[in-house]
Motif scaffolding. Structure first.
Motif, PDB file in Angstrom:
ATOM      1  N   VAL A 299       0.835  -1.192   0.000  1.00 26.59           N
ATOM      2  CA  VAL A 299       0.000   0.000   0.000  1.00 26.59           C
ATOM      3  C   VAL A 299       0.872   1.246   0.000  1.00 26.59           C
ATOM      4  O   VAL A 299       2.033   1.211   0.412  1.00 26.59           O
ATOM      5  CB  VAL A 299      -0.940   0.020   1.225  1.00 26.59           C
ATOM      6  CG1 VAL A 299      -1.909  -1.139   1.185  1.00 26.59           C
ATOM      7  CG2 VAL A 299      -0.137   0.024   2.519  1.00 26.59           C
ATOM      8  N   PHE A 300       0.269   2.339  -0.466  1.00 31.49           N
ATOM      9  CA  PHE A 300       0.969   3.622  -0.523  1.00 31.49           C
ATOM     10  C   PHE A 300       0.017   4.723  -0.075  1.00 31.49           C
ATOM     11  O   PHE A 300      -1.206   4.621  -0.287  1.00 31.49           O
ATOM     12  CB  PHE A 300       1.433   3.933  -1.956  1.00 31.49           C
ATOM     13  CG  PHE A 300       2.673   3.212  -2.381  1.00 31.49           C
ATOM     14  CD1 PHE A 300       3.899   3.851  -2.397  1.00 31.49           C
ATOM     15  CD2 PHE A 300       2.612   1.883  -2.764  1.00 31.49           C
ATOM     16  CE1 PHE A 300       5.037   3.198  -2.805  1.00 31.49           C
ATOM     17  CE2 PHE A 300       3.747   1.218  -3.176  1.00 31.49           C
ATOM     18  CZ  PHE A 300       4.973   1.877  -3.193  1.00 31.49           C
ATOM     19  N   PRO A 301       0.539   5.791   0.473  1.00 32.48           N
ATOM     20  CA  PRO A 301      -0.309   6.960   0.726  1.00 32.48           C
ATOM     21  C   PRO A 301      -0.854   7.484  -0.602  1.00 32.48           C
ATOM     22  O   PRO A 301      -0.105   7.702  -1.559  1.00 32.48           O
ATOM     23  CB  PRO A 301       0.650   7.961   1.379  1.00 32.48           C
ATOM     24  CG  PRO A 301       1.760   7.125   1.933  1.00 32.48           C
ATOM     25  CD  PRO A 301       1.908   5.972   0.985  1.00 32.48           C
ATOM     26  N   SER A 302      -2.148   7.665  -0.666  1.00 32.96           N
ATOM     27  CA  SER A 302      -2.763   8.073  -1.935  1.00 32.96           C
ATOM     28  C   SER A 302      -2.307   9.460  -2.373  1.00 32.96           C
ATOM     29  O   SER A 302      -2.331   9.768  -3.559  1.00 32.96           O
ATOM     30  CB  SER A 302      -4.286   8.035  -1.810  1.00 32.96           C
ATOM     31  OG  SER A 302      -4.730   8.859  -0.753  1.00 32.96           O
ATOM     32  N   GLU A 303      -1.860  10.284  -1.437  1.00 35.43           N
ATOM     33  CA  GLU A 303      -1.413  11.623  -1.801  1.00 35.43           C
ATOM     34  C   GLU A 303      -0.034  11.626  -2.450  1.00 35.43           C
ATOM     35  O   GLU A 303       0.414  12.655  -2.960  1.00 35.43           O
ATOM     36  CB  GLU A 303      -1.385  12.515  -0.560  1.00 35.43           C
ATOM     37  CG  GLU A 303      -0.355  12.063   0.467  1.00 35.43           C
ATOM     38  CD  GLU A 303      -0.594  12.677   1.824  1.00 35.43           C
ATOM     39  OE1 GLU A 303      -0.272  13.862   1.994  1.00 35.43           O
ATOM     40  OE2 GLU A 303      -1.124  11.955   2.696  1.00 35.43           O
ATOM     41  N   LEU A 304       0.644  10.458  -2.457  1.00 38.82           N
ATOM     42  CA  LEU A 304       1.964  10.367  -3.077  1.00 38.82           C
ATOM     43  C   LEU A 304       1.945   9.630  -4.406  1.00 38.82           C
ATOM     44  O   LEU A 304       2.971   9.496  -5.065  1.00 38.82           O
ATOM     45  CB  LEU A 304       2.948   9.665  -2.132  1.00 38.82           C
ATOM     46  CG  LEU A 304       3.275  10.382  -0.823  1.00 38.82           C
ATOM     47  CD1 LEU A 304       4.257   9.560   0.004  1.00 38.82           C
ATOM     48  CD2 LEU A 304       3.833  11.778  -1.084  1.00 38.82           C
ATOM     49  N   LEU A 305       0.766   9.140  -4.815  1.00 42.60           N
ATOM     50  CA  LEU A 305       0.658   8.409  -6.077  1.00 42.60           C
ATOM     51  C   LEU A 305      -0.060   9.275  -7.103  1.00 42.60           C
ATOM     52  O   LEU A 305      -1.213   9.674  -6.905  1.00 42.60           O
ATOM     53  CB  LEU A 305      -0.095   7.090  -5.888  1.00 42.60           C
ATOM     54  CG  LEU A 305       0.600   6.014  -5.067  1.00 42.60           C
ATOM     55  CD1 LEU A 305      -0.264   4.759  -5.001  1.00 42.60           C
ATOM     56  CD2 LEU A 305       1.978   5.667  -5.624  1.00 42.60           C
TER      57      LEU A 305
END
Length: 845
Positions: A299-305
């Protein structure tokens, strides 16, 4: 009259084809950057890398600055040279792309195993299929190369480009933006008794994902489910490592504070702390995380993708409002389209100043092609009940001169099922509607007795439970469903599935329309309903009269006409024991649907049909399995013999094949036509009818504009036929049989790929095809395709439409083989209309 066809002259004698391989190389492996199905953004990136290498190697040692490169693996060059390799260091790259590369980049250019030398000076009609395909690809890429180099257009594929400028994108909603572009195709046409290349250019507008952060995208949707469905499969890149590519799957229920990583040393750390400590990045603690592929990425922070630019949205992902917006941008009036095409031509710079065209000695006419002598065709008369004739107006529309249908349908047992329409007053509205429907049907000549009434409150549960409400109505021939939910999609899919599943005709009406008939006395709505019902119970509303040139192929004189087409679905299913995808997840491809339609029932003017499913090898989605085709054709001939014994062995069969590219024409003659002959021999070993095969298609880039008789630019009149200038040879014609409801008319192209019928020339076939366009039955106007292929296409799409509903409501009954793939034989027994009443009536009306 003018067409969007621009003649081309190629004076260069030969060009050279090379393969390009671009890799990011580290100590252990080489990672390909120019994959076969690269995204538009990746193709643009590879173009930049290749141009850098081309400059540094001085044109790979040739000194030539100009080349033709598709951004993937295909390079055309003016000179032959030895296999070459060049290494780009990250420091060599421009700053705007340097961030993507930590390792050196290796660019190899080498000769292919075959077809390295592309001869351009041999006559086109002497080229092999492979040579012609390469020749057309070379010209197509050459024409757009300069505009791509200048950054005017970006590429989806070599036949479809769009404006590259973000300023020209039109943001709408749900993370979608619209971009204008164009489709192009290279056609070989005959002019002055010579075969020459010509490019067709047509403007189009497409939907793309906006290149924004996932955190921004999510807030544009009402629910997380809507966002997941729309964004599933979108390519994203981490803002802090834009060399990496990830595939979005869904938004997690957890946020960075709640989700913990397990580190290599066995300890755990929240996503919030991990990015703060390891990446030195602050992320919002409560924004939803994004799950991505490959699975190990987690998973990734959505604000960084960030969504990678220039990713087109597939049509089935768009909701009805977005679909309408896309259609509205494409349904432009002829004058607007004409001007936009000329604007595209200007941006392409098809002049002597184009450096790529100049280097490769290619000349393109900068103006639309003038058609001097389009052929007018006779509009057919249309027969209604009581032998009353209607004469079409110049726009093709005609009126009913009689209250009665040409062949009224009849039925003895039917039922009306209505959902929870509200209080007793609304129930009375349903019954009042039926009360008005019955005498109106009698006036049309139909035999429609009073129905049985069945109330079922929850139509959303009709498929799993509701059919029990009518299962005991023995001998039921038609079920009319009054739906209170105004065409709710799940209800519609269930009812369409019910027809083949239970082999019963279902007529679906919205309660709102029923109310219009009763409360507003809307007679036209009632007429449209009767038109549908009459077709569904075996009637025929009207029949075109085959006269003049079309008389030798009159359907009433024994001609058997069959249309068929294959359609592929978009969806895939994930099941065990199936072919593995990139991440190891098993994938099962949806079956192909093949629609068939013909005049094999008692009324020779009525076109009805069926569909079958088939599994198709890779890259063969256009072709029909010969065994399936043989069996279905024999089946239709068998029904014909029973329905019309005097026509049991029709001496002439006209086959209309739809949905084919030019490269597949020979495969139809070599593989599908022999299957049809085998079907005829199974009827009688001595039965050898004369066959004609035409490929008809509307999915082309051809557009024709009437610019002669008016200062305005209009659509051509219905019935316009073009035999010269924009067709390949005397076996091909372009026809506009219909009046466009909105925007610019889309012509139909027809190619005769086989004809052995005596004394049948092109004029006969043209009038025959045009007359068949007046057989739709639901509207008093011609259609854009002849009815047999029009219906075959509807049937194929219906097969694809009901399959997901079948999987949803009958999960345990989906027939599978041991490897997880569909058992299409059992699937056809369950879901095909074959061997039921449905294939004898127009149940898709």
């Amino acid at each position: 009259m003018e067409a969007n066809s621009f003649p081309i002259e190629v004076k260069l004698r030969r060009a050279y084809l090379f393969v390009v391989d671009i890799c990011s190389v580290n100590e252990t492996r080489a990672i390909p950057l120019n994959k076969a199905r690269s995204s538009p953004a990746d193709k643009e990136h590879c173009r930049v890398l290749f141009e850098l290498a081309n400059r540094k190697t001085k044109g790979w040692g040739t000194g030539e600055k100009k080349y033709i490169y598709d951004g993937s693996a295909c390079l055309y060059h003016l000179h032959d040279f030895k296999d070459s390799e060049f290494i780009l260091q990250p420091a060599d790259l421009p700053e705007d792309i340097r961030y993507r590369h930590r390792n050196e980049i290796r660019i190899r250019v080498f000769q292919p195993m075959s077809n390295h030398e592309l001869p351009l000076d041999i006559p086109i009609d002497s080229m092999t299929v492979d040579q012609l395909s390469e020749y057309k690809k070379f010209i197509s890429l050459a024409i757009s190369q300069d505009s791509i180099d200048r950054g005017v257009f970006s590429v989806i594929n070599y036949g479809h480009l769009f404006v590259a400028s973000n300023e020209q994108a039109e943001p709408i909603r749900n993370c979608v933006e619209l971009r204008r572009g164009f489709k192009k195709s290279i056609r070989i046409v005959q002019r002055d008794e010579k075969f020459v290349p010509s490019i067709e250019i047509d403007v189009t507008t497409s939907a793309f994902y906006r290149p924004i952060f996932l955190s921004e995208a999510q807030v544009e949707f009402r629910t997380a489910i809507d966002a997941n469905n729309m964004l599933l499969g979108v390519t994203v890149e981490p803002e802090y490592n834009r060399e990496r590519r990830l595939i979005f799957t869904n938004f997690s229920e957890k946020n960075p504070e709640q989700y913990n990583f397990v580190l290599k040393d066995g300890t755990s750390m929240s996503v919030l702390d991990y990015f703060a400590e390891k990446k030195k990045l602050y992320v919002h603690p409560t924004l939803k995380l994004a799950c991505v592929k490959p699975i190990q990425a987690g998973v990734f922070p959505s604000e960084l993708l960030r969504i990678v630019p220039h990713q087109r949205v597939r049509c089935e992902r768009l909701d009805s409002r977005l679909t309408e917006q896309v259609h509205a941008r494409n349904a432009v009036l002829p004058k607007v389209r004409y001007d936009l095409i000329n604007e595209i031509v200007q941006h392409l710079n098809l002049t002597a100043d184009n450096p790529v065209l100049k280097a490769f000695q290619i000349t393109v006419a900068p103006h639309l092609f003038r058609i001097d002598d389009p052929l007018p065709i006779t509009l057919p008369k249309v027969m209604f009940g009581g032998n009353r004739l209607s004469h079409p107006k110049p726009d093709g529309n005609f009126n009913s001169p009689s209250a009665k249908y040409y062949h009224p349908g009849k039925i003895t047992n039917w039922a009306v099922l209505y959902g929870d329409v509200g209080d007793a007053r609304d129930v009375n509205t349903v019954k009042e509607f039926v009360k008005r429907l019955l005498p109106a049907a009698v006036r049309r000549g139909m035999e429609l007795p009073a129905p049985q009434f069945v109330e079922y409150c929850d139509l959303t549960q009709w498929m799993p439970h509701g059919f029990k409400a009518v299962a005991n109505l023995n001998g039921l021939q038609m079920l009319m469903v009054i739906d209170p939910k105004a065409g709710m999609a799940p209800t519609h899919a269930m009812l369409k599935l019910a027809e083949p599943k239970y082999k019963i005709v279902v007529q679906h009406f919205d309660y709102a329309k029923v109310k219009d008939v009763v409360m507003r006395n809307q007679g036209m709505v009632l007429d449209n309903m009767l038109n549908k019902i009459n077709m569904k119970i075996g009637g025929c509303n009207y029949a075109p009269v085959f006269s003049g040139d079309a008389l030798p192929l009159s359907l009433g004189a024994g001609t058997f006409v069959v249309g068929y087409t294959a359609a592929a679905g978009f969806a895939t299913e994930k099941k065990a024991k199936a072919k593995a995808g990139e991440d190891g997840t098993p994938i099962i491809t949806e079956p192909l649907a093949v629609g068939f339609a013909g005049n094999y029932v008692r009324n020779p003017n009525l076109i009805v049909g069926s569909y079958l499913y088939q599994l198709t090898p890779d890259n063969q989605h256009e072709l029909v399995d010969p065994t399936l085709l043989e069996n279905q054709f024999h089946h239709m001939l068998d029904i014909l013999g029973k329905q019309r014994p005097k026509d049991a062995k029709p001496p002439r069969i006209v086959i209309l094949r739809d949905g084919l590219s030019e490269n597949a024409f020979s495969k139809v003659v070599d593989h599908e036509l022999p299957a049809i002959r085998k079907a005829c021999l199974r009827i009688d070993p001595k039965y050898a009818p004369q066959l004609a095969v035409l490929v008809t298609t509307k999915d082309t880039t051809t557009r024709v504009f009437n610019v002669i008789n008016s200062p305005r630019i209009d659509n051509p009149q219905p019935g316009t036929v073009i035999e010269t200038g924009i067709v390949r040879d005397v076996s091909e014609f372009v026809m506009i049989p219909h009046k466009a409801i909105k925007g610019t008319a889309q012509p139909m192209k027809a190619t005769v790929i086989h004809n052995e019928i005596d004394d049948i020339n092109m004029h006969v076939l043209e009038q025959f095809i045009h007359t068949l366009s007046y057989s739709h039955q639901l509207t008093c106007a011609p259609t854009s395709l002849p009815e047999p292929v029009y219906q075959a296409s509807i049937l194929a799409k219906r097969a694809l439409y009901i399959l997901p509903a079948f999987r949803e409501f009958f999960k345990d009954k989906v027939p599978r083989l041991e490897d997880g793939t569909y058992d299409v034989e059992r699937l056809n027994r369950i879901l095909s209309p074959r061997n039921s009443l449905l294939e004898l009536v127009r149940y898709t009306a």
